[in-house]
Scaffold this active site. Sequence first.
Site, PDB file in Angstrom:
ATOM      1  NE  ARG A  53      -1.707  -2.177   2.830  1.00  0.00           N
ATOM      2  CZ  ARG A  53      -1.817  -3.462   2.522  1.00  0.00           C
ATOM      3  NH1 ARG A  53      -2.865  -3.890   1.890  1.00  0.00           N
ATOM      4  NH2 ARG A  53      -0.882  -4.348   2.856  1.00  0.00           N
ATOM      5  CE  LYS A  82      26.899  -2.828  -7.647  1.00  0.00           C
ATOM      6  NZ  LYS A  82      27.142  -1.749  -8.630  1.00  0.00           N
TER       7      LYS A  82
HETATM    8  C1  NCD Z   1       2.086  -0.835   8.212  1.00  0.00           C
HETATM    9  C2  NCD Z   1       3.590  -0.666   8.284  1.00  0.00           C
HETATM   10  O1  NCD Z   1       4.296  -0.895   7.286  1.00  0.00           O
HETATM   11  O2  NCD Z   1       4.036  -0.291   9.354  1.00  0.00           O
HETATM   12  N1  NCD Z   1       1.634  -1.070   6.905  1.00  0.00           N
HETATM   13  C3  NCD Z   1       1.384   0.012   6.113  1.00  0.00           C
HETATM   14  O3  NCD Z   1       2.241   0.802   5.818  1.00  0.00           O
HETATM   15  N2  NCD Z   1       0.124   0.204   5.741  1.00  0.00           N
HETATM   16  C4  NCD Z   1       1.573  -1.836   9.177  1.00  0.00           C
HETATM   17  C5  NCD Z   1       2.148  -3.221   9.175  1.00  0.00           C
HETATM   18  O4  NCD Z   1       3.032  -3.573   8.388  1.00  0.00           O
HETATM   19  O5  NCD Z   1       1.668  -4.006   9.989  1.00  0.00           O
END
Ligand code: NCD
Length: 307
Positions: A53, A82
């Site tokens: 996302r 590297k």
């Molecule tokens: C979150 C993250 O990367 O911290 N995800 C996201 O960015 N929507 C939550 C998660 O990974 O659990």
Amino acid sequence: MAKRNLIDITDLTTGEIDELIATAEDIIDSPAKYAHVCDGKQLATLFFEPSTRTRLSFESAMLGLGGQTLGFSAANSSSTAKGETVVDTVHTVSCYADIIAMRHPKEGAPFAAAQRSEVPIINAGDGGHNHPTQTLTDLLTIHREKGKLCDFTIGFCGDLKFGRTVHSLTSALSRETGIHFVFISPEELKLPDYLKENVLNKNGIPFEETASLEAVMPKLDVLYMTRVQKERFFNEADYIRLKDTYVLTPEKLVPAKKDLTILHPLPRVNEISVAVDDDPRAAYFRQVRNGKFIRMALIMKLLDLKA
Ligand code: NCD
């Protein structure tokens, strides 16, 4: 304009966050007005950690503004493999792109990179520390679902120790008025002391901690579910023991308020049953959609561009 970064959510004032929300809501209503704001501009997405996302919403946001994108989605496909330092990698990319969104497993990496970057750096998640653009997404979603950012009770449930989205959203909401915080977690995954001390206690903000989601469900206006952060555990046995502590099901929602808003930054593993998805209170896919619009507003702000 002096270069602005977004490393921590408090790099933006509450007034600026309100403006970003207003811009995002205008983009939702009139996307065509914004379709060429970033013509000729380039966003680089440097993801040293997995993402679906966050990276794609940044790319979709820049494309929606008429700009272009470049970048990588795994550390092993960049010169990191590297032995290049993250500061040198970002310094290099800042010679090509107008703005950079970066995610890194080390806490503080985007801050260090911002010191040598020629262009604005956006922290798209640094280890178990912060995730300010998820917080902007969460705030826009709360604003759209509840019509306000003040005077409600929010329950954060799951991995509050390693969940960076929880840390940034707690920090952001601690600046609003009338927020009652309820932290729901097993003992091992409680909110870090530095947040309790420096953010909540220091500002005299009331909060409660509990291990029981059932006990607090009836009083919640917003329920923020989180995944147990497997990649931050030192030991697999602990992860396996803790991963299914909370599983939200339609039955558990029976005593909840009729206007509860259920959020989750996603990805979900097992902590929300798919049977909850059809409940009108489940806002987590609306939250995904909002992530694109608030990132459009943020890119415009950091590049000092207007529609
Ligand atoms: C979150 C993250 O990367 O911290 N995800 C996201 O960015 N929507 C939550 C998660 O990974 O659990």
